[in-house]
Design an enzyme around this catalytic site. Sequence first.
Site, short mmCIF file in Angstrom:
data_model
loop_
_atom_site.label_atom_id
_atom_site.label_comp_id
_atom_site.label_asym_id
_atom_site.label_seq_id
_atom_site.Cartn_x
_atom_site.Cartn_y
_atom_site.Cartn_z
N ASP A 44 0.82 -1.21 0.00
CA ASP A 44 0.00 0.00 0.00
C ASP A 44 0.85 1.26 0.00
OD1 ASP A 44 -2.45 -1.16 -0.03
OD2 ASP A 44 -2.82 -0.98 2.12
N LYS A 92 -4.05 2.37 -3.46
CA LYS A 92 -5.20 2.93 -4.16
C LYS A 92 -5.74 4.09 -3.35
CE LYS A 92 -8.18 -0.66 -2.26
NZ LYS A 92 -7.24 -1.59 -1.64
N MET A 147 -9.23 7.61 8.96
CA MET A 147 -9.51 8.08 7.60
C MET A 147 -10.52 9.22 7.58
SD MET A 147 -9.46 4.43 5.53
CE MET A 147 -10.48 3.51 6.69
N ALA A 198 1.39 8.77 13.25
CA ALA A 198 1.73 8.08 14.50
C ALA A 198 2.93 7.17 14.28
CB ALA A 198 0.53 7.26 14.99
#
Lengths: 249, 249
Positions: A35, A56, A169, A198
């Site tokens: 990712d 993505k 998110m 974080a």
Amino acid sequence: MAGKVYLVGAGPGAADLITLRGADVLRRAGIVFFDALVHADTLALAVDAEKIAVGKRCGRHSTAQRFINKRLIDAAASHAVVVRLKGGDPMLFGRAHEELQALQEAGIEVEIVPGVTAALAASAAVQVSLTRRGVARSVTFVTPRTAAGEPQHDWAGAIAAADTGVIYMGAGEAEEITRALIAAGVPASTPVLVVENASLPAEEQTRLTLGDLPGFAAGRHAGPVLIMLGRVYGDAYAAAKAGARAALG
Amino acid sequence: MAGKVYLVGAGPGAADLITLRGADVLRRAGIVFFDALVHADTLALAVDAEKIAVGKRCGRHSTAQRFINKRLIDAAASHAVVVRLKGGDPMLFGRAHEELQALQEAGIEVEIVPGVTAALAASAAVQVSLTRRGVARSVTFVTPRTAAGEPQHDWAGAIAAADTGVIYMGAGEAEEITRALIAAGVPASTPVLVVENASLPAEEQTRLTLGDLPGFAAGRHAGPVLIMLGRVYGDAYAAAKAGARAALG
């Protein structure tokens, strides 16, 4: 060849917050699909692997997902150890389900290696427990983000009912989030702690109240953002900060 | 000597589910204070350390906690690296707060190393996402266990408001848990998955419904027990199991 696919949680960001098992699987991997938010140092643990970015962004989800599924299935035909490396933990906002299902339907063995989710790394950095005794005994993790066609769900109500809330998110949606939480009965005076990046060197902690949240964020930050709220981020946070400063001399 | 105290999450059970950072701190530790549920193989990572069991069981909490606090402070006077090793993650039902506060008041530097919490390891084993897209976008972690003198809190309401619920430390209280959840509006038909000893060889998964939960558990099991509930453990769980069986041939 019938390869095995490992869905591996990379952890919150810092490369040494992956598990020993996750690091071992990466070392043995022939190919790694990763990712956008996975750290370069984490990827470097996969010393022998071909590394393929499949990050993505929202909006083009379903096409991208079908493409990733197909690539994972194809990779298992030519590699014994295939890794799908995801930020955080695969089973908490990790969107593992579609990949799992596609792999299972293709008859490919899958193993999931859990990871440290961002809220735990943020709590460690802040040194405030999500479930501080006497203050909080329940914590709710939500994301307000829904894909096109997904049913609405009452994420704000779930936060309102818990002692501590963590929103994943939610970056760039501070105004909608604030409006929904206040409508669900969360007081505007509720202490909020925003933790960005974080566990990484660029980590930032910002303390404010829910009423002030709309004035924050929007576009300022590239990394992952957690919005954490509840009584534990009030006096307890202030006391912990003062204590840590005293301890550091 | 001004030693540093590390509160380290050992992860859910299996020794290789600790983080690289946690393992590194253990290797450097001069002394380790560990909980009852920490695995012997995890402890073995602390090759040079004196190892001291401080596992406490409920009921005698506060006395035991003061004693642990004092021992941690004393240890920092004679060891550069002191580890307080806790099952799971220190900031989620890890009771880190009292130790943190005592250490900070004593002017001792503290670092927290996060860990994989049991619910994530259980979800990895079960191969069902806590937040499966289209079914669940919120998950609440609670414990119904309160210490003497602690204020009551509506943990059942927090579970009822979320799509997926996870109950920690609920073993032996199945009847009270069921009664409270049903009173909070959770249907008796809600799918429940009980996972014991997540990530260990003795791991067991039991699928039932909330209405059947009181007939389960009570005294059968020694290890940690997670009670997980919500729609994701209905058809999705059954489908995942069938898929995994098919994949394994």
